[in-house]
Design a protein around this motif. Structure first.
Motif, PDB file in Angstrom:
ATOM      1  N   GLY A   9       0.837  -1.201   0.000  1.00  0.00           N
ATOM      2  CA  GLY A   9       0.000   0.000   0.000  1.00  0.00           C
ATOM      3  C   GLY A   9       0.870   1.249   0.000  1.00  0.00           C
ATOM      4  O   GLY A   9       2.097   1.191   0.143  1.00  0.00           O
ATOM      5  N   THR A  10       0.202   2.366  -0.124  1.00  0.00           N
ATOM      6  CA  THR A  10       0.922   3.644  -0.219  1.00  0.00           C
ATOM      7  C   THR A  10       1.779   3.917   1.009  1.00  0.00           C
ATOM      8  O   THR A  10       2.834   4.534   0.911  1.00  0.00           O
ATOM      9  CB  THR A  10      -0.102   4.788  -0.448  1.00  0.00           C
ATOM     10  N   ILE A  11       1.361   3.452   2.184  1.00  0.00           N
ATOM     11  CA  ILE A  11       2.158   3.681   3.391  1.00  0.00           C
ATOM     12  C   ILE A  11       3.617   3.263   3.180  1.00  0.00           C
ATOM     13  O   ILE A  11       4.536   3.897   3.698  1.00  0.00           O
ATOM     14  CB  ILE A  11       1.521   2.950   4.613  1.00  0.00           C
ATOM     15  N   ASP A  12       3.840   2.211   2.385  1.00  0.00           N
ATOM     16  CA  ASP A  12       5.198   1.687   2.189  1.00  0.00           C
ATOM     17  C   ASP A  12       5.850   2.164   0.895  1.00  0.00           C
ATOM     18  O   ASP A  12       6.897   1.650   0.499  1.00  0.00           O
ATOM     19  CB  ASP A  12       5.172   0.150   2.224  1.00  0.00           C
ATOM     20  N   LYS A  13       5.238   3.151   0.222  1.00  0.00           N
ATOM     21  CA  LYS A  13       5.830   3.589  -1.052  1.00  0.00           C
ATOM     22  C   LYS A  13       7.033   4.502  -0.826  1.00  0.00           C
ATOM     23  O   LYS A  13       7.044   5.325   0.089  1.00  0.00           O
ATOM     24  CB  LYS A  13       4.776   4.284  -1.927  1.00  0.00           C
ATOM     25  N   GLN A  23       7.380   3.411  -5.758  1.00  0.00           N
ATOM     26  CA  GLN A  23       7.158   1.960  -5.752  1.00  0.00           C
ATOM     27  C   GLN A  23       7.106   1.515  -4.292  1.00  0.00           C
ATOM     28  O   GLN A  23       7.592   2.217  -3.411  1.00  0.00           O
ATOM     29  CB  GLN A  23       8.308   1.232  -6.463  1.00  0.00           C
ATOM     30  N   ILE A  24       6.554   0.345  -4.073  1.00  0.00           N
ATOM     31  CA  ILE A  24       6.446  -0.132  -2.694  1.00  0.00           C
ATOM     32  C   ILE A  24       7.787  -0.702  -2.241  1.00  0.00           C
ATOM     33  O   ILE A  24       8.354  -1.579  -2.898  1.00  0.00           O
ATOM     34  CB  ILE A  24       5.314  -1.159  -2.570  1.00  0.00           C
ATOM     35  N   GLY A  25       8.304  -0.158  -1.152  1.00  0.00           N
ATOM     36  CA  GLY A  25       9.587  -0.587  -0.622  1.00  0.00           C
ATOM     37  C   GLY A  25       9.389  -1.498   0.573  1.00  0.00           C
ATOM     38  O   GLY A  25       8.304  -2.046   0.786  1.00  0.00           O
ATOM     39  N   PRO A  26      10.445  -1.660   1.371  1.00  0.00           N
ATOM     40  CA  PRO A  26      10.315  -2.463   2.591  1.00  0.00           C
ATOM     41  C   PRO A  26       9.280  -1.835   3.529  1.00  0.00           C
ATOM     42  O   PRO A  26       9.053  -0.629   3.459  1.00  0.00           O
ATOM     43  CB  PRO A  26      11.713  -2.393   3.222  1.00  0.00           C
ATOM     44  N   ALA A  27       8.692  -2.632   4.376  1.00  0.00           N
ATOM     45  CA  ALA A  27       7.673  -2.124   5.292  1.00  0.00           C
ATOM     46  C   ALA A  27       8.238  -0.965   6.127  1.00  0.00           C
ATOM     47  O   ALA A  27       9.350  -1.043   6.658  1.00  0.00           O
ATOM     48  CB  ALA A  27       7.186  -3.241   6.195  1.00  0.00           C
ATOM     49  N   ALA A  28       7.437   0.104   6.233  1.00  0.00           N
ATOM     50  CA  ALA A  28       7.874   1.302   6.956  1.00  0.00           C
ATOM     51  C   ALA A  28       7.756   1.137   8.468  1.00  0.00           C
ATOM     52  O   ALA A  28       8.415   1.832   9.241  1.00  0.00           O
ATOM     53  CB  ALA A  28       7.021   2.489   6.515  1.00  0.00           C
ATOM     54  N   ILE A  29       6.922   0.208   8.913  1.00  0.00           N
ATOM     55  CA  ILE A  29       6.540   0.189  10.329  1.00  0.00           C
ATOM     56  C   ILE A  29       7.690  -0.163  11.300  1.00  0.00           C
ATOM     57  O   ILE A  29       7.749   0.430  12.382  1.00  0.00           O
ATOM     58  CB  ILE A  29       5.279  -0.686  10.527  1.00  0.00           C
ATOM     59  N   ALA A 108       4.744   6.926   4.034  1.00  0.00           N
ATOM     60  CA  ALA A 108       5.489   7.255   5.259  1.00  0.00           C
ATOM     61  C   ALA A 108       6.797   7.956   4.926  1.00  0.00           C
ATOM     62  O   ALA A 108       7.345   8.692   5.749  1.00  0.00           O
ATOM     63  CB  ALA A 108       5.763   5.975   6.053  1.00  0.00           C
ATOM     64  N   SER A 109       7.302   7.750   3.728  1.00  0.00           N
ATOM     65  CA  SER A 109       8.594   8.317   3.337  1.00  0.00           C
ATOM     66  C   SER A 109       8.523   9.797   2.961  1.00  0.00           C
ATOM     67  O   SER A 109       9.566  10.416   2.747  1.00  0.00           O
ATOM     68  CB  SER A 109       9.168   7.521   2.155  1.00  0.00           C
ATOM     69  N   VAL A 110       7.314  10.377   2.871  1.00  0.00           N
ATOM     70  CA  VAL A 110       7.240  11.807   2.555  1.00  0.00           C
ATOM     71  C   VAL A 110       6.908  12.599   3.819  1.00  0.00           C
ATOM     72  O   VAL A 110       6.375  12.066   4.784  1.00  0.00           O
ATOM     73  CB  VAL A 110       6.223  12.119   1.415  1.00  0.00           C
ATOM     74  N   ARG A 111       7.244  13.881   3.802  1.00  0.00           N
ATOM     75  CA  ARG A 111       7.128  14.678   5.025  1.00  0.00           C
ATOM     76  C   ARG A 111       5.679  14.834   5.487  1.00  0.00           C
ATOM     77  O   ARG A 111       5.379  14.610   6.649  1.00  0.00           O
ATOM     78  CB  ARG A 111       7.757  16.061   4.807  1.00  0.00           C
ATOM     79  N   ALA A 112       4.799  15.217   4.578  1.00  0.00           N
ATOM     80  CA  ALA A 112       3.406  15.465   4.969  1.00  0.00           C
ATOM     81  C   ALA A 112       2.591  14.180   4.840  1.00  0.00           C
ATOM     82  O   ALA A 112       1.736  14.057   3.981  1.00  0.00           O
ATOM     83  CB  ALA A 112       2.811  16.570   4.111  1.00  0.00           C
ATOM     84  N   SER A 113       2.923  13.203   5.684  1.00  0.00           N
ATOM     85  CA  SER A 113       2.236  11.911   5.619  1.00  0.00           C
ATOM     86  C   SER A 113       1.400  11.688   6.865  1.00  0.00           C
ATOM     87  O   SER A 113       1.772  12.110   7.963  1.00  0.00           O
ATOM     88  CB  SER A 113       3.267  10.784   5.506  1.00  0.00           C
ATOM     89  N   ASP A 114       0.296  11.005   6.681  1.00  0.00           N
ATOM     90  CA  ASP A 114      -0.554  10.610   7.802  1.00  0.00           C
ATOM     91  C   ASP A 114      -0.144   9.246   8.367  1.00  0.00           C
ATOM     92  O   ASP A 114      -0.801   8.718   9.267  1.00  0.00           O
ATOM     93  CB  ASP A 114      -2.026  10.580   7.360  1.00  0.00           C
TER      94      ASP A 114
END
Ligand SMILES: NC(=O)C[C@H](N)C(=O)O
Length: 162
Positions: A9-13, A23-29, A108-114
Motif C-alpha cells: 500500500g501507499t504507506i510503504d511507497k 514503488q512499494i519498498g520495505p515495510a515502513a513500520i 510514510a517516506s514523505v514529510r506530509a504523511s498521515d
C-alpha cells in the motif's frame, strides 16, 4: 504481544528517482516504531509488497490465513487504503481476535504523511478494542462491513453517504 502483518500500500511507497516514480519498498513500520520509542511487545511479518488495487483473491486468502494462524489475539495489518474494506470484510470471519487495519493516504517516506499518526492510533486501538475487525484511519474507527473509501475526499465514510 501484537502481531503486525504488512501487505504494502501507499504507506510503504518510496520514491525511485531514477524511475521518477513511487514503488512499494520495505515495510515502513519497523523503523517507525523504533524511531518513536515504542516498546509495545510486537512482531512484524511482511506478507507482501503490493498496491492494494493489485491484491487478488489468493493474496487476500494469504492475509486471512496468516491472521487466522497467528497465536496472538491482537493483530495489526498495514494495507493499501483502496481495498482495505474488502480485506477487512474477509477477516471478519476470524473469531476471537482484535484485528485493526491501517494504512496511509501519503507514503510514510514523505514529510506530509498521515502514516505515523495512523499507525500510532491503530496501535492504541488494537490494544484496547474488543474482538472484531476495525479500520483505523485518520483518527476514526470504521466497521469494514459498512464503510467505503471516498477517494475524492481522501477519507473513509459510511457506505451510502459518499
Ligand atoms: N493510499 C493507498 O494506499 C492507495 C493505494 N492505491 C493502495 O490501495 O494500495
Amino acid at each position: 504481544m501484537i502481531d503486525i502483518f504488512t501487505t504494502g500500500g501507499t504507506i510503504d511507497k518510496v520514491y525511485f528517482d531514477a524511475l521518477s516514480e513511487f514503488q512499494i519498498g520495505p515495510a515502513a513500520i519497523p523503523d517507525m516504531l523504533r524511531e518513536n520509542n515504542v516498546h509495545v511487545p510486537h512482531r512484524v511479518t511482511q506478507l507482501m509488497r503490493k498496491d492494494s488495487l493489485e491484491l487478488d483473491d489468493a493474496d487476500r486468502e494469504a492475509i486471512r490465513a496468516a491472521v487466522a494462524a497467528s497465536d496472538a489475539a491482537r493483530i495489526l495489518v498495514t494495507h493499501g487504503t483502496d481495498t482495505m474494506v474488502v480485506t477487512g470484510r474477509l477477516l471478519a470471519a476470524i473469531p476471537g481476535k482484535t484485528i485493526v487495519i491501517t494504512g496511509a493516504m501519503q507514503p510514510a517516506s514523505v514529510r506530509a504523511s498521515d502514516a505515523e499518526f495512523n499507525v500510532g492510533f491503530a496501535l492504541a486501538a488494537v490494544q484496547t478494542l474488543p474482538a472484531g475487525v476495525y479500520i483505523a484511519m485518520n483518527g476514526l474507527l470504521f466497521d469494514p462491513a459498512t464503510t467505503v473509501k471516498d477517494r475524492a475526499g481522501a477519507r473513509f465514510v459510511a457506505a451510502g453517504s459518499e
